[in-house]
Design a protein around this motif. Structure first.
Motif, PDB file in Angstrom:
ATOM      1  N   SER A  27      -3.670  -6.626 -34.447  1.00  0.00           N
ATOM      2  CA  SER A  27      -3.463  -5.598 -35.524  1.00  0.00           C
ATOM      3  C   SER A  27      -4.455  -4.583 -35.659  1.00  0.00           C
ATOM      4  CB  SER A  27      -2.822  -5.901 -36.439  1.00  0.00           C
ATOM      5  OG  SER A  27      -3.568  -6.720 -37.210  1.00  0.00           O
ATOM      6  N   PRO A 127       3.778   0.678 -34.657  1.00  0.00           N
ATOM      7  CA  PRO A 127       5.123  -0.055 -34.580  1.00  0.00           C
ATOM      8  C   PRO A 127       6.102   0.393 -33.608  1.00  0.00           C
ATOM      9  CG  PRO A 127       4.389   0.673 -36.838  1.00  0.00           C
ATOM     10  CD  PRO A 127       3.378   1.255 -36.009  1.00  0.00           C
ATOM     11  N   ASN A 129       9.755  -0.521 -32.711  1.00  0.00           N
ATOM     12  CA  ASN A 129      11.115  -0.980 -32.941  1.00  0.00           C
ATOM     13  C   ASN A 129      12.332   0.184 -32.929  1.00  0.00           C
ATOM     14  OD1 ASN A 129      10.926   0.895 -35.430  1.00  0.00           O
ATOM     15  ND2 ASN A 129       9.554  -0.443 -36.574  1.00  0.00           N
ATOM     16  N   GLU A 180       5.178  -5.471 -33.012  1.00  0.00           N
ATOM     17  CA  GLU A 180       4.171  -5.011 -33.763  1.00  0.00           C
ATOM     18  C   GLU A 180       3.030  -4.370 -33.314  1.00  0.00           C
ATOM     19  OE1 GLU A 180       4.690  -4.657 -37.238  1.00  0.00           O
ATOM     20  OE2 GLU A 180       6.721  -5.189 -36.759  1.00  0.00           O
TER      21      GLU A 180
END
Length: 278
Positions: A27, A127, A129, A180
Motif C-alpha cells: 500500500s 481501491p 472494488n 486493495e
C-alpha cells in the motif's frame, strides 16, 4: 521451484485463467506511485490521456522501475519462465462517478502476438472494488479459442476500439476481482473480462503490465519493440526499448511517440484510425 506462488496457485491460474489477490508492491508504494502520477497530472493541468496512457513506462523512470520490480517479476516468472519482456503497459483510470467502462473482451483480439502465452499483471494504485468498478472475469474462458469481437468505438469504453465479444456473456458466470492498493491480479490473454463504471467518490487507478516470454513474436505488424525485464533474449524478435533518461524528457517523448505510432498500426489496423483515443 516457484519463487513466490505455490504450486496450487499456479494450477489455479492455469485452470481458471486468473489469480487474485496477489501481494506485490504494498500500500505504501502504491500511494507513492499514485502521488507521482497525480503530481504530473497537476503539473500538466489535466488527467493523463490518449497515447500517454499506453506504454507509459517509456515516459517515466518510476514506471520503468515498476515493470521491473522483483515483487512482480518473481510472480510472472513462476508462470511464464525466466526470460521475460514487458510488451506493453496501460493505465486504466476511471474518474469518480464517470461513465467509463470496459466491455467484455479478450486481450488477444488485436494484439497480433504469435501465441497466447501472455500474462497481464493489473496493479491497483487505488481501491478497486465493486463500487469503483473492479474487473470481473469468466473463470475458464481462456481455454476457449479466440472468439469473434465487434468494434463499437463507444466514447465511454476505455478499450482502444471499444471492442466487445460478439456473443452473449452470461453475467451469472462472472467472478469479481476486488483489490486493495498495492495488490495485483493476474489474467491470461484470452480470459473473458470486463469492468463497470466507477460509482465511488474516488478515482479508480490501475496499471496493467503485459508480460511475454522472449520466444513470442509479433506477426501482424512491422518489427515490434518490448522491454527486456528479466533473463535474456535468444530470439531477437523485438527491438529492445531503453529506459527513459529522465521523466518525460524530450528524448523519452520522442521514443514514446515513435513506438506509439507503430503500436497504433497494429491495434487499429483496418479501421483507418491513426491515433489513440483520448
Amino acid at each position: 521451484m516457484p519463487k513466490v506462488l505455490s504450486p496450487e496457485a499456479i494450477e489455479r491460474y492455469r485452470r481458471d485463467g486468473f489469480l487474485f489477490p496477489v501481494e506485490t508492491i504494498g500500500s505504501a508504494d502504491a500511494a507513492a506511485y499514485r502521488g507521482r502520477l497525480e503530481a504530473f497530472e497537476a503539473e500538466q493541468g489535466k488527467p493523463l490521456q490518449g497515447a500517454y496512457r499506453q506504454k507509459t513506462h517509456l515516459l517515466f523512470t518510476w514506471l520503468n522501475d515498476l515493470i521491473r520490480d522483483p515483487r512482480i517479476l518473481d510472480v510472472v516468472e513462476d508462470v511464464l519462465g525466466p526470460n521475460l519482456f514487458c510488451w506493453s503497459s496501460s493505465f486504466f483510470i476511471k474518474e469518480a462517478g464517470d461513465p467509463g467502462y470496459v466491455s467484455w473482451h479478450q486481450d488477444s483480439t488485436y494484439w497480433g502476438l504469435s501465441e497466447p502465452t501472455v500474462m497481464t499483471v493489473w496493479v491497483a494504485l487505488s481501491p478497486s472494488n465493486e463500487l469503483s468498478g473492479c474487473m470481473k472475469v469468466v473463470p475458464g474462458s481462456h481455454l476457449l479459442d479466440q472468439v469473434a469481437h465487434r468494434d463499437t468505438f463507444n466514447e465511454h469504453n476505455l478499450l482502444t476500439r471499444g471492442q466487445e465479444i460478439a456473443v452473449e456473456v452470461d453475467e451469472k458466470d462472472a467472478a469479481m476481482m476486488p483489490l486493495e492498493p498495492g495488490q495485483a491480479s493476474l489474467h491470461h490473454v484470452r480470459l473473458f473480462h470486463a469492468s463497470p463504471p466507477n460509482q465511488s467518490n474516488d478515482r479508480r487507478i490501475g496499471y496493467a503490465i503485459r508480460y511475454i516470454p522472449t520466444h513470442v513474436r509479433q506477426v501482424v505488424g512491422e518489427k515490434d519493440s518490448a522491454t527486456l525485464v528479466r533473463g535474456k533474449d535468444d530470439y531477437g524478435y523485438f527491438e529492445h526499448e531503453p529506459r527513459p533518461d529522465a521523466d518525460f524528457s524530450p528524448e523519452a517523448q520522442a521514443l514514446h511517440a515513435a513506438v506509439s505510432e507503430r503500436q497504433v498500426q497494429v491495434l487499429y489496423r483496418d479501421t483507418g484510425r491513426s491515433t489513440f483515443r483520448s
